[in-house]
Design a protein around this motif. Sequence first.
Motif, short mmCIF file in Angstrom:
data_model
loop_
_atom_site.label_atom_id
_atom_site.label_comp_id
_atom_site.label_asym_id
_atom_site.label_seq_id
_atom_site.Cartn_x
_atom_site.Cartn_y
_atom_site.Cartn_z
N LEU A 257 0.83 -1.20 0.00
CA LEU A 257 0.00 0.00 0.00
C LEU A 257 0.87 1.26 0.00
O LEU A 257 0.55 2.24 -0.67
CB LEU A 257 -0.92 -0.01 1.22
CG LEU A 257 -2.07 1.00 1.23
CD1 LEU A 257 -2.97 0.82 0.02
CD2 LEU A 257 -2.88 0.86 2.52
N PHE A 258 1.97 1.21 0.73
CA PHE A 258 2.89 2.35 0.74
C PHE A 258 3.47 2.56 -0.66
O PHE A 258 3.55 3.70 -1.15
CB PHE A 258 4.01 2.13 1.75
CG PHE A 258 4.99 3.27 1.82
CD1 PHE A 258 4.77 4.33 2.69
CD2 PHE A 258 6.12 3.29 1.02
CE1 PHE A 258 5.65 5.40 2.75
CE2 PHE A 258 7.01 4.35 1.08
CZ PHE A 258 6.78 5.40 1.94
N GLN A 259 3.89 1.49 -1.32
CA GLN A 259 4.45 1.61 -2.66
C GLN A 259 3.42 2.16 -3.64
O GLN A 259 3.73 3.00 -4.49
CB GLN A 259 4.96 0.25 -3.13
CG GLN A 259 6.16 -0.26 -2.36
CD GLN A 259 6.58 -1.65 -2.79
OE1 GLN A 259 6.08 -2.19 -3.78
NE2 GLN A 259 7.50 -2.25 -2.05
N TRP A 260 2.18 1.67 -3.51
CA TRP A 260 1.11 2.15 -4.38
C TRP A 260 0.88 3.65 -4.17
O TRP A 260 0.75 4.41 -5.14
CB TRP A 260 -0.17 1.38 -4.10
CG TRP A 260 -1.39 1.99 -4.70
CD1 TRP A 260 -1.83 1.89 -5.99
CD2 TRP A 260 -2.34 2.84 -4.03
NE1 TRP A 260 -2.98 2.61 -6.16
CE2 TRP A 260 -3.32 3.21 -4.99
CE3 TRP A 260 -2.46 3.32 -2.73
CZ2 TRP A 260 -4.39 4.03 -4.67
CZ3 TRP A 260 -3.53 4.14 -2.41
CH2 TRP A 260 -4.48 4.48 -3.37
N ALA A 261 0.82 4.07 -2.91
CA ALA A 261 0.59 5.48 -2.61
C ALA A 261 1.74 6.34 -3.14
O ALA A 261 1.51 7.44 -3.67
CB ALA A 261 0.43 5.68 -1.10
N ALA A 262 2.96 5.84 -3.01
CA ALA A 262 4.12 6.60 -3.50
C ALA A 262 4.04 6.79 -5.01
O ALA A 262 4.27 7.89 -5.53
CB ALA A 262 5.41 5.88 -3.12
N GLU A 263 3.71 5.72 -5.73
CA GLU A 263 3.60 5.82 -7.19
C GLU A 263 2.48 6.77 -7.59
O GLU A 263 2.59 7.51 -8.57
CB GLU A 263 3.36 4.44 -7.78
CG GLU A 263 4.55 3.50 -7.66
CD GLU A 263 4.24 2.10 -8.15
OE1 GLU A 263 3.11 1.90 -8.68
OE2 GLU A 263 5.09 1.22 -8.02
N ARG A 264 1.40 6.76 -6.82
CA ARG A 264 0.24 7.59 -7.15
C ARG A 264 0.52 9.07 -6.91
O ARG A 264 0.03 9.93 -7.64
CB ARG A 264 -0.95 7.14 -6.32
CG ARG A 264 -2.29 7.73 -6.74
CD ARG A 264 -3.40 7.15 -5.89
NE ARG A 264 -4.70 7.66 -6.26
CZ ARG A 264 -5.50 7.10 -7.16
NH1 ARG A 264 -5.10 6.00 -7.78
NH2 ARG A 264 -6.68 7.62 -7.44
N LEU A 265 1.32 9.38 -5.89
CA LEU A 265 1.53 10.77 -5.50
C LEU A 265 2.78 11.41 -6.10
O LEU A 265 2.90 12.63 -6.12
CB LEU A 265 1.61 10.87 -3.97
CG LEU A 265 0.32 10.62 -3.20
CD1 LEU A 265 0.60 10.70 -1.70
CD2 LEU A 265 -0.75 11.63 -3.58
N LYS A 266 3.70 10.60 -6.56
CA LYS A 266 5.00 11.12 -6.99
C LYS A 266 4.88 12.25 -7.99
O LYS A 266 5.58 13.28 -7.88
CB LYS A 266 5.84 9.98 -7.58
CG LYS A 266 7.25 10.40 -7.96
CD LYS A 266 8.05 9.21 -8.46
CE LYS A 266 9.47 9.62 -8.82
NZ LYS A 266 10.27 8.45 -9.28
N SER A 267 4.00 12.11 -8.96
CA SER A 267 3.88 13.13 -10.01
C SER A 267 3.22 14.41 -9.51
O SER A 267 3.20 15.42 -10.23
CB SER A 267 3.08 12.57 -11.20
OG SER A 267 1.77 12.21 -10.79
N SER A 268 2.68 14.39 -8.29
CA SER A 268 2.01 15.58 -7.74
C SER A 268 2.99 16.58 -7.15
O SER A 268 2.59 17.69 -6.78
CB SER A 268 1.00 15.16 -6.66
OG SER A 268 0.03 14.28 -7.17
#
Length: 210
Positions: A131-142
Amino acid sequence: MDSNPDTRNSLIVRMHDRDDNEAWAEFVQIYQPLVERFIQKHRLQYADAAEVTQEVLSRVARSIESWDPDHDKSSFRGWLYRITRNLTIDFLRRKQNEQHRIPIADPAVSQIADPGKVDSMEFQAEYERQLFQWAAERLKSSFKPVNWQAFWLSTIEGVPVEQVAEQLEIHCGAVYVARSRIMARMSKLIQQRLNETNLSLCEKDQGSND
């Protein structure tokens, strides 16, 4: 982003709609790696683990509408864990019957058939990492690349703030600010998903009646 999301928009509720491709894609992104790693831990080869993983995802797709958290007395993650464990056992036993290559008392079967709390806790810990990895990938471009690097280096890789600031040619204060802002966003997004996968039957009913 609200940390207590309207359940009409929650991932689990949205998955009841088979045509909600975005919800199902998000489910696969979060949970497929988790399921694969759990299965591979029980000594299945990559191809076999991939086959069982697809069986798990198919079972979830067929059964999600009938999942009753109040009846099962467990979270969505607990339900998924049982499906994964049971289908892995079924696969190992099929191998026994078809190929006779795995002894009847093989620990690969006995361990997963009677996992106790350790196996379940490992599944939960792996879920949190995924879940942490998923959140990181989702937010990185923000975030600006320099801010993301400041967060990642100082928080995930443990590089001292002074060294990060020197490497990125920014002030130490900027590193602290970037780290704080990104961690706040990460925590909120992760908590949202945790809330959704702990969805109660009452919440499901509220979502369907709104």
